[in-house]
Design a protein around this motif. Structure first.
Motif, PDB file in Angstrom:
ATOM      1  N   TYR A  88       0.393  -1.098  -0.399  1.00 14.48           N
ATOM      2  CA  TYR A  88       0.086   0.174  -0.047  1.00 14.48           C
ATOM      3  C   TYR A  88       0.893   1.180   0.194  1.00 14.48           C
ATOM      4  O   TYR A  88       0.775   2.090  -0.923  1.00 14.48           O
ATOM      5  N   ASP A  89       1.933   1.322   1.086  1.00 17.86           N
ATOM      6  CA  ASP A  89       2.559   2.267   0.784  1.00 17.86           C
ATOM      7  C   ASP A  89       2.828   2.716  -0.409  1.00 17.86           C
ATOM      8  O   ASP A  89       4.068   3.993  -0.220  1.00 17.86           O
ATOM      9  N   TRP A  90       3.420   1.624  -0.712  1.00 18.23           N
ATOM     10  CA  TRP A  90       4.686   1.874  -2.241  1.00 18.23           C
ATOM     11  C   TRP A  90       3.864   1.470  -3.385  1.00 18.23           C
ATOM     12  O   TRP A  90       4.648   2.121  -4.642  1.00 18.23           O
ATOM     13  N   ARG A  91       2.231   2.268  -3.550  1.00 20.85           N
ATOM     14  CA  ARG A  91       1.592   2.107  -4.684  1.00 20.85           C
ATOM     15  C   ARG A  91       2.159   3.467  -5.401  1.00 20.85           C
ATOM     16  O   ARG A  91       1.470   3.799  -6.662  1.00 20.85           O
ATOM     17  N   HIS A  92       2.769   4.417  -4.773  1.00 22.35           N
ATOM     18  CA  HIS A  92       3.543   5.631  -6.117  1.00 22.35           C
ATOM     19  C   HIS A  92       4.364   5.166  -5.716  1.00 22.35           C
ATOM     20  O   HIS A  92       5.252   6.461  -6.856  1.00 22.35           O
ATOM     21  N   ARG A  93       5.086   4.287  -5.705  1.00 23.95           N
ATOM     22  CA  ARG A  93       6.964   4.381  -6.210  1.00 23.95           C
ATOM     23  C   ARG A  93       6.675   3.760  -8.010  1.00 23.95           C
ATOM     24  O   ARG A  93       5.758   3.560  -8.058  1.00 23.95           O
ATOM     25  N   SER A  94       8.241   3.778  -7.934  1.00 25.03           N
ATOM     26  CA  SER A  94       8.536   3.464  -9.821  1.00 25.03           C
ATOM     27  C   SER A  94       7.466   2.016 -10.438  1.00 25.03           C
ATOM     28  O   SER A  94       7.033   0.806  -8.862  1.00 25.03           O
ATOM     29  N   ARG A  96       8.843  -0.672 -11.172  1.00 25.45           N
ATOM     30  CA  ARG A  96      10.262  -1.766 -10.793  1.00 25.45           C
ATOM     31  C   ARG A  96       9.600  -2.244  -8.851  1.00 25.45           C
ATOM     32  O   ARG A  96       9.497  -2.810  -8.650  1.00 25.45           O
ATOM     33  N   LEU A  97      10.021  -0.679  -8.529  1.00 26.77           N
ATOM     34  CA  LEU A  97       9.535  -1.247  -6.331  1.00 26.77           C
ATOM     35  C   LEU A  97       7.848  -1.541  -6.474  1.00 26.77           C
ATOM     36  O   LEU A  97       7.301  -2.376  -5.788  1.00 26.77           O
ATOM     37  N   ARG A  98       6.425  -0.953  -6.909  1.00 25.19           N
ATOM     38  CA  ARG A  98       5.515  -0.816  -6.765  1.00 25.19           C
ATOM     39  C   ARG A  98       5.171  -3.079  -7.203  1.00 25.19           C
ATOM     40  O   ARG A  98       4.845  -3.365  -6.628  1.00 25.19           O
ATOM     41  N   ALA A  99       6.366  -3.464  -7.918  1.00 21.78           N
ATOM     42  CA  ALA A  99       6.068  -5.195  -7.770  1.00 21.78           C
ATOM     43  C   ALA A  99       6.985  -5.631  -7.213  1.00 21.78           C
ATOM     44  O   ALA A  99       6.499  -7.006  -7.187  1.00 21.78           O
ATOM     45  N   ILE A 100       7.959  -5.208  -6.980  1.00 20.89           N
ATOM     46  CA  ILE A 100       8.244  -5.874  -5.727  1.00 20.89           C
ATOM     47  C   ILE A 100       7.653  -6.141  -4.794  1.00 20.89           C
ATOM     48  O   ILE A 100       7.209  -7.050  -4.354  1.00 20.89           O
ATOM     49  N   ALA A 101       6.788  -4.738  -4.611  1.00 26.29           N
ATOM     50  CA  ALA A 101       6.078  -5.123  -2.975  1.00 26.29           C
ATOM     51  C   ALA A 101       4.965  -5.859  -3.354  1.00 26.29           C
ATOM     52  O   ALA A 101       4.619  -6.338  -2.261  1.00 26.29           O
ATOM     53  N   VAL A 102       3.800  -6.004  -4.756  1.00 30.22           N
ATOM     54  CA  VAL A 102       3.195  -7.159  -5.000  1.00 30.22           C
ATOM     55  C   VAL A 102       3.572  -7.867  -4.539  1.00 30.22           C
ATOM     56  O   VAL A 102       2.445  -8.778  -4.236  1.00 30.22           O
TER      57      VAL A 102
END
Length: 125
Positions: A88-94, A96-102
């Motif tokens: 949720y917190d990384w939803r506005h990041r790049s 690549r980072l969103r993909a890692i978090a999800v």
């Protein structure tokens, strides 16, 4: 070394490595501690790191492996809310980072199944 011993060794290594990372680079873990937990985020980071180290050590020892692997199941389940918070917190990041978090979210299921298999294999010995 049998396949089940290799599997237990790898699971133990994963847990011990992750636990050590909580002490080596705590800031990244502080950021994913849910705000709803009481107390300091750093305390939760260190407590979860210690838990991973302890569970990893229990999985490493044949005598405690079955119980340690069940504790790993509990640990993998308990950290899931932190992974949701991270996604949720990384939803506005790049992208690549969103993909890692999800990608971390569904990863919990195979980790849990792996730990259950290690526990079953240890009980059979």
């Amino acid at each position: 070394m049998t396949a089940s011993q290799r599997s237990a060794t790898l699971l133990s290594g994963l847990l011990i490595g992750a636990g050590a990372a909580h002490f080596a680079a705590p800031r990244q873990f502080d950021a994913i501690v849910p705000r709803s937990l009481p107390g300091s985020r750093r305390t939760w980071t260190y407590a979860s790191g210690f838990a991973e180290l302890a569970v990893g050590a229990a999985v490493a020892v044949p005598r405690t492996r079955a119980l340690g692997a069940l504790a790993a199941v509990g640990l993998f389940t308990a950290v899931f809310p932190a992974n949701v918070k991270m996604a949720y917190d990384w939803r506005h990041r790049s992208t690549r980072l969103r993909a890692i978090a999800v990608a971390r979210l569904p990863l919990q299921a195979p980790l849990i199944l792996w730990a259950l298999k290690v526990s079953r294999d240890a009980r059979r010995r």
